[in-house]
Design a protein around this motif. Structure first.
Motif, PDB file in Angstrom:
ATOM      1  N   THR A  54     -25.892   1.375  36.589  1.00 36.68           N
ATOM      2  CA  THR A  54     -25.633  -0.025  36.248  1.00 36.68           C
ATOM      3  C   THR A  54     -24.379  -0.046  35.379  1.00 36.68           C
ATOM      4  OG1 THR A  54     -26.762  -0.102  34.117  1.00 36.68           O
ATOM      5  CG2 THR A  54     -28.162  -0.319  36.075  1.00 36.68           C
ATOM      6  N   GLN A  79     -25.778  -0.727  40.741  1.00 31.92           N
ATOM      7  CA  GLN A  79     -25.554  -2.129  40.423  1.00 31.92           C
ATOM      8  C   GLN A  79     -24.148  -2.323  39.881  1.00 31.92           C
ATOM      9  OE1 GLN A  79     -27.859  -3.718  37.236  1.00 31.92           O
ATOM     10  NE2 GLN A  79     -27.409  -5.833  37.782  1.00 31.92           N
ATOM     11  N   THR A 119     -25.116  -5.387  44.297  1.00 26.57           N
ATOM     12  CA  THR A 119     -25.981  -4.228  44.084  1.00 26.57           C
ATOM     13  C   THR A 119     -26.156  -3.506  45.416  1.00 26.57           C
ATOM     14  OG1 THR A 119     -27.141  -5.337  42.288  1.00 26.57           O
ATOM     15  CG2 THR A 119     -28.268  -3.480  43.332  1.00 26.57           C
TER      16      THR A 119
END
Lengths: 174, 506
Positions: free
Chosen positions: B71, B91, B96
């Protein structure tokens, strides 16, 4: 000798995104294998001042990778007075405290040589009159890693042969 | 360093497996590197592969579901949760991405749909020498190889969309895709065969269909070997490879390398290798990225007595029914959207409270899809791969959203999906096919511009979004690339080998 253009390595400056930190978690045996794959083009030689970064140090290399990486990062900080090497035509020296190369210590002769398998490399021989006798068994070996970056290793010439102490990169200063 | 292989293939999904099998069949000495493990399925067990990792079923669900999570807040490469995990989640601020990990790649988790691109002229007009007509033979080959056929009512498949909407006034079954799954009326084949893999081999996966047979012909596969970087050398390429079994980095070399690690990992490998200085140029690297217009949604049908978790990996395609003509309809002012339903297949073997399982079995996964413009950009900054993707530039997404909203309205049941940031299981582009190095990364042979002997054979090389599940299109491209390599068989090692063989025969 100048670092000239070469068809396989056309530029003399390191790639924009190059970072020797990539190797900080590598073990010494892995660097040995990598070093054996590299070449040393006859028409390229290091020339001028190069920034140095240490890793794959003998004792440290046996530690878990994250810890070894952390130690190498510390050695890459201001805590380490060694900043790199300078190269002339026949001889060079280690540079200390400032990356500009104003303080030199640990001189060596530079010559092209071959390893045990007959493959070319650049050898740095510390058996130099301006180097303290204690440090004269040091031998450096270098091969071209990529544009403007040399991969080198420091070895110790003992009674029972050469022992690798550590690896370092030498990056040309743009 | 000797180079005992003619070609090293990186990745074993629809790109890598097809390339490796095709090259092996053509007589090349091929090494395939796969970062993930062999999966513990019946065909792999029967083939005598000892080192296997379980699919995320039963007690392994929570430990073996995720391989890596990245992420914007994690370290650049993300957190590696379990090297034997099945899924990667990456992500980025605009999108994503989800991809699979293991020998066989995405074929373990795909929906078994074998579809051509939404546009019949998909391959036309991108580069000289590639046409849709010429690529058709590769699609046909893949259909035959996967043993795929469209399901029929007579197959008695539970929850088959083709039968389900026969009397519906709101929805109509669309043309059903060919599916590569056993349809022998065995109930055991119609469960636990979708997103989390197919343990009994009911779903055709590439390890069973292509890789195990190719191993008998000489293909060498090294599972749990992750390629970290590529370095161009005068005689080919050096690969820095992490052997995960003993956590050691090794150097391999070959005159030719086929990169097929999946869009996410192929782009990561190309960007990292260029940043380190191993590769050069590629000014258009990162351009043409897209998510194939994927919009996964959760259709909270809560239909009494239903168990949607059984059936084929996907239940099939459907469309909105036109109230006047009774045929399939596209909403006014919208682009066509491909709608497919899935049950929460595999949920029977996931540890969870029984009431929750019963509830989830009554709901559906709904996936809307359409050919987006693939005009996003993949970027590399300080070791972090990010994706810029503007939804406003891709009206097909708004069309898919509108269709999903209409499904919710007509069914009077909520359909939940993410509107702000798309989620895709079909990332593509970024190293796309183009007529020049300023527009793309690979040429008509799949070779990277300026990098002789480096080929890309996965979705990152696709020139546009197919707008349908892209597995067949990736396989077709990969076969095209592999046949091109085997026909231009000029590697020095191979010439030497052939000379030696000739001398021995004399």
């Amino acid at each position: 000798m100048n670092q000239q253009s070469h068809p396989d390595f056309p530029a003399s400056n390191p790639p924009a995104g190059f970072s020797a930190r990539y190797f900080f978690r590598h073990r010494q045996a892995e660097m040995d294998e990598l070093f054996d794959t590299l070449s040393c083009p006859a028409d390229i030689s290091p020339d001028g001042v190069y920034r140095g970064r240490l890793f794959a140090i003998s004792a440290v290399s046996r530690l878990p990778r994250p810890l070894a990486g952390l130690i190498c990062r510390l050695l890459d900080s201001f805590l380490n007075p060694w900043k790199g090497k300078s190269f002339g035509a026949q001889e060079g020296a280690n540079i200390w405290l400032s990356a500009r190369g104003s303080l030199s210590f640990g001189y060596y002769h530079i010559r092209r040589a071959e390893d045990d398998n007959g493959r070319a490399l650049i050898r740095l021989n510390y058996a130099h009159p301006r180097t303290p006798r204690l440090l004269q068994p040091i031998r450096g070996e270098a091969r071209l890693l990529t544009d403007g970056v040399w991969l080198a290793r420091m070895r110790w010439q003992g009674r029972h042969g050469l022992k690798t102490l550590l690896y370092f990169t030498l990056e040309a200063r743009p | 360093m000797s180079a005992p292989y003619d070609v090293i293939v990186i990745g074993s999904g629809f790109g890598g497996a097809v390339a490796a099998a095709t090259l092996t069949r053509a007589g090349q000495r091929v090494l395939l590197l796969e970062r993930g493990p062999w999966r513990d399925t019946r065909p792999v067990r029967m083939a005598g592969i000892d080192e296997r990792s379980p699919l995320p079923y039963g007690r392994h669900f929570y430990t073996h579901l995720l391989h890596r999570l990245a992420t914007p807040w994690t370290p650049a490469r993300g957190w590696c949760l379990n090297r034997r995990g099945l899924f990667d989640i990456h992500q980025s601020s605009d999108m994503t991405l989800v991809c699979a990990n293991g020998v066989g790649g995405g074929s373990h988790v795909y929906s078994a749909m074998n579809t051509r691109p939404a546009q019949s002229h998909y391959w036309d007009g991108h580069v000289h020498g590639i046409t849709s007509a010429a690529m058709e033979e590769h699609y046909q080959w893949m259909l035959r190889t996967m043993g795929a056929r469209a399901p029929q009512d007579s197959d008695a498949i539970p929850n088959f969309t083709g039968s389900r909407y026969a009397g519906s006034e709101h929805f109509i079954a669309d043309q059903q895709p060919a599916m590569s799954v056993r349809m022998d009326k065995d109930a055991a084949d119609f469960c636990n065969n979708s997103f989390f893999g197919s343990e009994n081999g009911a779903k055709a996966t590439l390890d069973r269909i292509l890789l195990l047979p190719a191993m008998e012909q000489g293909l060498e596969i090294r599972a749990r070997h992750e390629c970290l970087s590529l370095w161009q050398q005068p005689q080919g390429y050096r690969l820095e490879v992490l052997d995960q079994r003993d956590n050691t980095i090794r150097q391999l070399s070959a005159a030719r390398v086929v990169l097929a690690a999946g869009t996410l990992n192929t782009l990561r490998l190309l960007f990292r290798s260029r940043a380190l200085g191993g590769l050069r140029g590629m000014p258009a690297l990162g351009l043409g990225f897209g998510g194939n217009g994927d919009v996964p949604a959760y259709w909270a049908l809560n239909e009494d007595g239903a168990d949607f978790s059984t059936g084929t990996p996907c239940h099939g395609r459907f469309a909105l029914r036109d109230p006047h003509s009774g045929g399939p309809a596209t909403l006014p002012g919208c682009l066509p959207a491909d709608l497919t339903t899935y049950g929460l297949n595999g949920i029977a073997r996931i540890p969870m409270p029984a009431f929750l399982r019963r509830r989830l079995q009554r709901d559906l996964i709904l996936v809307g899809m359409g050919a987006d413009n693939a005009d996003g950009v993949a970027e590399w900054h300080k070791g972090r791969l990010t994706f810029r993707y503007l939804q406003g530039n891709n009206p097909v997404l708004a069309s898919v959203y509108a269709h999903l909203d209409e499904v919710a309205r007509r069914s009077q049941r909520p359909v939940h999906f993410r509107r702000r940031s798309p989620l895709t299981v079909h990332p593509l582009g970024g190293a796309r096919l183009a007529p020049s190095s300023t527009q793309g990364v690979v040429d008509a042979r799949g070779e990277v511009y300026g990098h002789r002997g480096l080929f890309i054979a996965d979705a990152s090389a696709l020139p546009a979004a197919p707008g349908t599940p892209p597995s067949m299109t990736i396989a077709a491209w990969s076969r095209h690339v592999a046949l091109g390599i085997s026909q231009a068989d000029v590697t020095p090692a191979r010439q030497r080998s052939r000379r030696q063989q000739t001398q021995q025969q004399k």
